[in-house]
Structures are given as C-alpha cells and as structure tokens.
Write a protein that holds these residues in place. Structure first.
Motif, PDB file in Angstrom:
ATOM      1  N   CYS A  68      -1.871  -2.782   4.306  1.00  0.00           N
ATOM      2  CA  CYS A  68      -1.565  -4.148   3.871  1.00  0.00           C
ATOM      3  C   CYS A  68      -0.724  -4.948   4.862  1.00  0.00           C
ATOM      4  O   CYS A  68      -0.710  -6.158   4.816  1.00  0.00           O
ATOM      5  CB  CYS A  68      -0.854  -4.103   2.519  1.00  0.00           C
ATOM      6  N   ARG A  69       0.017  -4.268   5.734  1.00  0.00           N
ATOM      7  CA  ARG A  69       0.856  -4.922   6.764  1.00  0.00           C
ATOM      8  C   ARG A  69       2.017  -5.718   6.163  1.00  0.00           C
ATOM      9  O   ARG A  69       2.543  -6.612   6.792  1.00  0.00           O
ATOM     10  CB  ARG A  69       0.014  -5.845   7.660  1.00  0.00           C
ATOM     11  N   CYS A  87       4.811  -4.381   5.295  1.00  0.00           N
ATOM     12  CA  CYS A  87       6.070  -3.704   5.602  1.00  0.00           C
ATOM     13  C   CYS A  87       6.475  -3.839   7.065  1.00  0.00           C
ATOM     14  O   CYS A  87       7.330  -3.089   7.530  1.00  0.00           O
ATOM     15  CB  CYS A  87       5.936  -2.225   5.260  1.00  0.00           C
ATOM     16  N   CYS A 124       0.817  -1.219   0.000  1.00  0.00           N
ATOM     17  CA  CYS A 124       0.000   0.000   0.000  1.00  0.00           C
ATOM     18  C   CYS A 124       0.847   1.263   0.000  1.00  0.00           C
ATOM     19  O   CYS A 124       0.401   2.298  -0.466  1.00  0.00           O
ATOM     20  CB  CYS A 124      -0.981   0.001   1.160  1.00  0.00           C
ATOM     21  N   TYR A 125       2.061   1.204   0.512  1.00  0.00           N
ATOM     22  CA  TYR A 125       2.895   2.403   0.559  1.00  0.00           C
ATOM     23  C   TYR A 125       3.306   2.804  -0.851  1.00  0.00           C
ATOM     24  O   TYR A 125       3.715   1.965  -1.644  1.00  0.00           O
ATOM     25  CB  TYR A 125       4.152   2.134   1.396  1.00  0.00           C
ATOM     26  N   CYS A 158       6.124   1.654   6.984  1.00  0.00           N
ATOM     27  CA  CYS A 158       5.693   2.720   6.079  1.00  0.00           C
ATOM     28  C   CYS A 158       5.094   3.908   6.797  1.00  0.00           C
ATOM     29  O   CYS A 158       4.887   4.943   6.186  1.00  0.00           O
ATOM     30  CB  CYS A 158       4.715   2.183   5.038  1.00  0.00           C
ATOM     31  N   ALA A 193      -1.232   2.418   5.417  1.00  0.00           N
ATOM     32  CA  ALA A 193      -1.028   1.331   6.394  1.00  0.00           C
ATOM     33  C   ALA A 193      -2.134   0.302   6.311  1.00  0.00           C
ATOM     34  O   ALA A 193      -2.764  -0.055   7.296  1.00  0.00           O
ATOM     35  CB  ALA A 193      -0.901   1.908   7.798  1.00  0.00           C
TER      36      ALA A 193
HETATM   37  S1  FES Z   1       3.133  -0.895   3.023  1.00  0.00           S
HETATM   38 FE1  FES Z   1       1.123  -1.449   3.512  1.00  0.00          FE
HETATM   39  S2  FES Z   1       1.062  -1.263   5.652  1.00  0.00           S
HETATM   40 FE2  FES Z   1       2.991  -0.545   5.133  1.00  0.00          FE
END
Ligand code: FES
Ligand code: SF4
Ligand code: SF4
Ligand code: SF4
Length: 693
Positions: free
Chosen positions: A48-49, A51, A37-38, A65, A46
């Motif tokens: 997708c988790r 990262c 997602c970043y 992120c 924040a």
């Molecule tokens: S890139 Fe998605 S939560 Fe950090």
C-alpha cells in the motif's frame, strides 16, 4: 533474543533487537507509522505504500513495514517529504473508492477515513468515472463490496495463515482486481469473520451488523464467549438492548483478536423468539405462565416438604453458569437441602489429572503455553472443530516458532496439515498409540499434552506417568466442552467432590444415576438438557428447570424458571486451561433472572441462610474458601485472565469415569445454545455439513 541495536526515530533514541522492523521499533516509543497492508504477526506484503518513512543517507522513501532497523539508522516518520507521499498514496487509493462514508458500516472506525482526515488532500485530480461493481454476499455472515476494497490483502493473509483455511484469493488485475472466495461466488470456510474485522475499510461487512448502527451509538461489554471452553474474550456491542456485534478489537483477554464463528456470530440466541420470558407452572397437565412469586413459592413449598420428610433430591448443574452460580448451587444442595446428589455433564477427567499431578507444581498449561511450547501432543480431539482457539494457538506457534505438533486421533484432523507426525488409531487405543511417540517427543525442549475424553480414569494417570518419563518439562490440558465446564468441577458440582476437589461430606448420585433413579422426589436441573438424550426413570419426580429455552427437559418439568444467559450477567468463568476471567453484563432480556438471583430468592423463600447472592460477594467467598481461586483481583477486575493454582494434593477418586463423555460439538454447533442461533444454522457449513478446506 537478537542483539540490541540503537537507532533514532523522530529524534528519539530507540533500542530494539536487531532485525526489528522500523514500524515496530517506532511503536516501542509510541510513534505510530500509518499502515494499511501491514498486519502484525502476518507475512509482509508492502502493497500500500502508506508506511513510507524517510531514512538519512537513503535516496528514496522506504516502506517502514519491511525495512529492518539497523544500528545508527536515522528515521523520520512525519517529515514534509513523508507527509506529501502519504497524501499522494491516499489520492490514489481514493481515485476509485466510493465516497459513501455516510452509509458505510465502517464509518467512524475506518482506517482510510482516519488517514484521509490526517493526511489527505481536500480534493482529487482524478475526474474519471469510477469503476463500479455490485456488492456480493459470500455467505450469511460475510459480504464484500469490491468498490471499497483497497487491496491490502490483510483478509487473504489472516484466512490463510491465521485460520489455516485459505478461502480467499485475488482475481483480475489493475482497477478491476477483486478479492474472491475460493469457491467462486461463495464461501465455504470457518465463517470466523476475522477477515471482516481486519479489513481497514468497509469492503468486508458482517451479516449481523451491517447497516444497523454507528460505532458511537452502541454500548460495549467486554465479556467471555459462552460457547466452547477456550474462554475467548469477546466485546459485545449493544444497541437499544440488542447485541448486534461481537469482536475483540482491543486484543484483550487470552485470545487477542481471535474469535471463531460461535464467538463472533453465535450471540444471536440471546434474542431468539423462543427465549423464555416468564416462569411456567404445570397446571392440569399444561405449563402455564405465572408470576415469579407464584413459581418460586411453588418450588419452595415442594422443596421444603421433601426436605422435611428426608426425601430424595437430585440436582444437575450447568456447564455455562458462572463460578459464583455453581458454587452457590452446590452450597444450596449440600448445606441448604442436605443432599449429596449433585453433578453436571462431565466431559473431561480433570479430577484424575489433578490427582495424577499431586505433589507437582506448574504442570497445567495456560493458553499462552500453547503458543510458546516447543512441542504439543494432541490426543483424541479434533482440536480445530472442538477447540478453535487452542487450535489457533498451536497453528500460530508452528507459524511463528516452528513448533512440532503431534496428533493421535481416530479420524483425520486439520492439524495434520502441518503436524510433525500424525497417527490414527481405533477409538480406545489412543493412550498406547501416543506412547509409541516417546522417542520423537523426547527430542523437544518442552511439551504440552492435550487430551480429550478418550483418556479418563486410570488412563489419565498412565498418561501423566508417560509424560513424566520423557525427561523434558511437560504440561497438560484436560479438554472439556463448554464455557464453564472447568468451573463446574472446580466449584464442586460433583457427587463426591466439593469446591476445590476436597472430598464431599457424603458421596451422592452421579448425573446418569439420578436420571435412572425412579424414586427421586425432586429433580432440579439448572442450565442443562439431560432429557434430550436420556428419558428420566422417575414418573412422579417433581422437576424444576432453569433455562433460556423450552428444551426437551423443560417441556417435561413441573416448574420452568426463565434464566439469563452468560451474556446477560456478571460473574466469573474458568476456561479449559484453568484461567479465570470476568463475565460482564451486556444486554438484559425482559422477564429473566440470573441463576444466582433465582437461587438467592429460593433460599430466602425456604428460610435458608446461604449468604448474599450478588456475584461480587460470592466471588469473595470463593477466593477465600476454594483452593486455587485466590487469584489476583486487579487482574480479573480489569478484564485479564488469572490461572487457578493447581490442587497440590491427592484428589479422591471419582470411581465413575465411564460417565465422562464429550458432547462432540463441532465448529458450528454448541449444544442447546447453538440450536437457537440463527447464524450458526444459516451458514452452509452448519451442523453435519462439514466442508473440506
Ligand atoms: S503498510 Fe503497506 S506498504 Fe507498508
Ligand atoms: S470468515 Fe474466516 S475462514 Fe472465512 S474467509 Fe473470512 S477469515 Fe477466512
Ligand atoms: S477486502 Fe478489506 S482486507 Fe481484504 S484486501 Fe480489500 S481492503 Fe484489504
Ligand atoms: S474458540 Fe470457543 S471460546 Fe473462542 S470464540 Fe470460539 S467458541 Fe468462543
């Protein structure tokens, strides 16, 4: 810049400004933290988790992120705990993801595929039937397959924040959640396709590329978009001689990842069924296909005969041909044929700007300046329609640095959505209206003034006087229409100015005067279509046209020579900000020749010695002889952009600013080329159908 802090990432000391996100801090030392997602430059999600990182003294894993780096922080990006968490995240993401990688467009360049290969479990504990929804076509350019979507919201953010359109949103919840266009079942938007580009998976796919190729089956040519004058770098993906995709994922060039609909989808004119692939010669009143040698011999014979009797030539050059071609054409005209009658369709008064700025340096803005300036004033241009990349730069500047943007236009423009002040005025009143903003403009640290064809001749000089009276650093951009409009002027396709804006040995006829001259013996039109708007006065003029299509002008010609487009040749072009960039050949269209080769062959046929006609050799000559073009070769050769140095001395007056006028293209039109692009004509926002975002 914020004070630097030091932290440790995977055992390495990292020094970054306070407030830097851990994901970005890691990048500075070459450590990649996986992220879906970043997306750099856009708001944080924040969602997708993917990262997650381990941070000493913090009880739980943290999203890299959104976590700002702090002094003394100790971070692990690949610890067993982190790797296990990523494996779990992927297992969830794949729980409803169709495993159709073998037929998915994204296969081979899919971030989910890459991450699964790196961290994913070999099997899933989920045995439930997957929730399926059919793929949807949102527009001729954009398709959406909800089943593949991992809800990272990148598409929503680039559309809203980057493009300023906000055409995408979210509907439903949980496993049924979907990205939805704001017009229900279809898109009414800029059709830029950036959402497709940033999608980490194959949920968004492109109407021109889908199901046509694998990424490793194509050849790539990084070149410059041939539509408007903003000079976006675009990478053409070519398979079996056909261009099937254009993007700029390597973020090289002045535009980073940005491309508008024309740069991303408007390449299909290259393979139009209406492309000319054989020279045509008028015989008994009809244009008939002939060989190149017959056509060139016919042109050379007439040119030679008219030259020998001191007859009258007229030459109209192009705003799409390369610098090398423009330079060679003016040399052909002035040295080879001995005529001063050379011009092109001028859309901005660059000579007047350079003249007004004589004696000053550093006054011409680069496209990067539009992103960094504290303030910008746009006069007489609908920037989002006519200069999509410049508009993007200003919007990004506002979003990231709160730049103050002012507009002075005769109608409503998109910049008004975020402008500090917007003034409307009658056409022709732009200069006076802009001057009324003096007190506002003086407040800012620096300013870029962009002006269109409403400001020309003496008004340009008055505008510069106004800018210089503000007491702050001011830079200028004279807006011109097409991919090499600026290069056409720099290379001397002007009746009174040679290359580098030096006075030409003699003053010739302007484009309009050539069309109005009944006594022209020869009219040579290269990559231009003047007869579309103006019927020529000469009834017995021998007319030679070099073009891609049988345009209104070509239809009336005596000889038509099929030319290669900018996507099919090497060379350089100069964008609206004076930045020189390299054209690189992608496909080759059978039967055509580059304009430079046509000039060279004609010169040979006429026995003229105008020098070697390869683009490298001509560019060498340009660097040696044209003021401002001694740009660093390594920058150009490696696909970078180098701004030409401003001419720092008075420029002889053109005296005919009334001939300067923009063609008034929109986001979905592009002169002749746009008429032959199926995609630009298929989207519902097509010419004349401008939508309200
Ligand atoms: S890139 Fe998605 S939560 Fe950090
Ligand atoms: S094509 Fe461009 S404008 Fe349209 S939805 Fe996608 S990002 Fe937004
Ligand atoms: S369509 Fe693509 S970019 Fe948009 S949310 Fe889904 S996965 Fe992300
Ligand atoms: S902004 Fe201009 S140069 Fe850039 S992609 Fe669009 S048409 Fe091409």
């Amino acid at each position: 810049m914020a004070d630097p802090i030091t932290l440790t990432i995977d055992g390495r000391q990292v020094k970054v400004p306070a407030g830097t996100l851990v994901i970005e801090a890691a990048k500075t030392v070459g450590i990649e933290v996986p992220a879906f997602c970043y997306y750099e430059g856009f708001s944080l999600q924040a969602a997708c988790r993917m990262c997650l990182v381990e941070v000493e003294k913090m009880p739980k894993l943290q999203p890299g992120c959104t976590l700002p780096a702090a002094e003394g922080m100790v971070v692990y990006t690949e610890s067993p705990k982190v790797v296990e968490a990523r494996k779990g995240t992927l297992e969830f993401l794949l729980s409803n993801h169709p495993l159709d990688c073998p037929v998915c467009d994204k296969g081979g360049e899919c971030e989910l595929q890459d991450m699964t290969f790196r961290y994913g479990a070999g099997e899933s504990r989920f045995v439930e039937i997957k929730h399926h929804v059919d793929e949807k076509q949102w527009s001729p350019a954009v398709y959406y397959d909800a089943a593949r979507c991992i809800l990272c919201y990148r598409c929503i953010r680039v559309c809203d924040e980057g493009i300023g359109v906000g055409a995408l949103g979210l509907t439903y919840r949980g496993v049924a959640a979907e990205i939805t266009p704001s017009h229900g079942d279809h898109l009414e938007c800029d059709e830029c396709g950036w959402c497709i580009d940033v999608c980490p998976v194959g949920a968004l796919t492109s109407g021109t590329y889908r199901y046509k190729s694998r990424p490793w089956e194509m050849n790539y040519a990084g070149t410059i978009c041939t539509h408007c004058s903003d000079g976006c770098k675009t990478t053409l993906s070519v398979r079996n001689g056909e261009v099937i995709r254009a993007n700029n994922r390597d973020r090289s060039g002045v535009n980073g990842e940005f491309l508008c609909v024309k740069g991303r989808f408007g390449f299909d004119f290259v393979h139009s069924e209406e492309r000319l692939q054989s020279p045509l010669l008028r015989k008994d009143g009809n244009l008939e296909p002939v060989s190149w040698s017959e056509a060139l011999a016919a042109v050379a014979a007439r040119f030679g005969e008219v030259k020998a009797r001191n007859g009258k030539f007229g030459i109209i050059g192009s705003t799409h041909t390369s610098n090398e071609e423009n330079y060679y054409l003016q040399k052909f005209a002035r040295q080879g044929l001995g005529t001063a009658n050379i011009d092109h369709h001028r859309s901005g008064d660059v000579p007047a700007l350079l003249d007004a700025l004589s004696g000053k340096t550093g006054k011409l803005a680069t496209s990067a300046d539009l992103y960094n300036a504290k303030a910008a004033l746009v006069i007489g241009s609908d920037l989002a329609q006519q200069h999509p990349f410049l508009a993007f730069q200003l919007r990004a500047n506002f979003r990231h640095h709160q730049a103050a943007v002012y507009t002075v236009t005769s109608g409503v423009v998109r910049e008004e959505q975020y402008a500090a002040k917007s003034l409307h005025c009658e056409a022709g009143q732009e200069l006076g209206t802009a001057q009324s903003l003096a007190e506002d403009l003086k407040k800012h640290g620096d300013l870029v003034i962009l002006f269109g064809d409403a400001i020309r001749g003496q008004a340009v000089r008055q505008l510069v006087e106004f800018g210089e009276s503000l007491g702050i650093p001011v830079k200028y951009v004279c807006l011109v229409d097409y991919a090499n409009s600026r290069g056409a002027m720099d290379m001397g396709l002007l009746p009174n100015l040679g290359p580098g804006y030096h006075a030409a040995p003699a003053v010739g006829l302007s484009r309009d005067e050539m069309l109005a001259a009944a006594d022209l013996d020869v009219l040579w039109v290269v990559g231009s279509n003047p007869f579309k708007t103006t019927a020529p006065a000469g009834t017995s003029t021998f007319t030679v046209v070099q073009d891609l299509f049988l345009t209104e002008t070509a239809q009336r010609a005596d000889v038509v020579l099929p030319a290669a487009s900018a996507y099919e040749k090497n060379g350089t072009v100069t964008n609206v900000c004076g930045e020189v960039q390299r054209l690189k050949q992608g496909p080759k269209v059978m039967g055509t020749k580059s304009d430079l080769e046509i000039f060279g062959l004609l010169a040979k046929e006429l026995g003229l010695n105008l020098g070697i006609w390869t683009s490298d050799k001509v560019f060498e000559e340009i660097r040696r002889t044209v003021q401002g073009y001694n740009v660093p070769l390594p920058v150009i050769a490696t696909g970078g952009a180098a701004q030409t140095a401003a001419v720092n001395g008075g420029v002889p007056q053109t005296g005919k600013p009334e001939y300067i006028r923009s063609a008034g293209d929109t986001l979905f039109t592009s002169g002749t080329l746009g008429r032959y692009s199926k995609m630009l004509n298929r989207v519902m926002e097509a010419p004349g159908q401008l939508y309200k975002p």
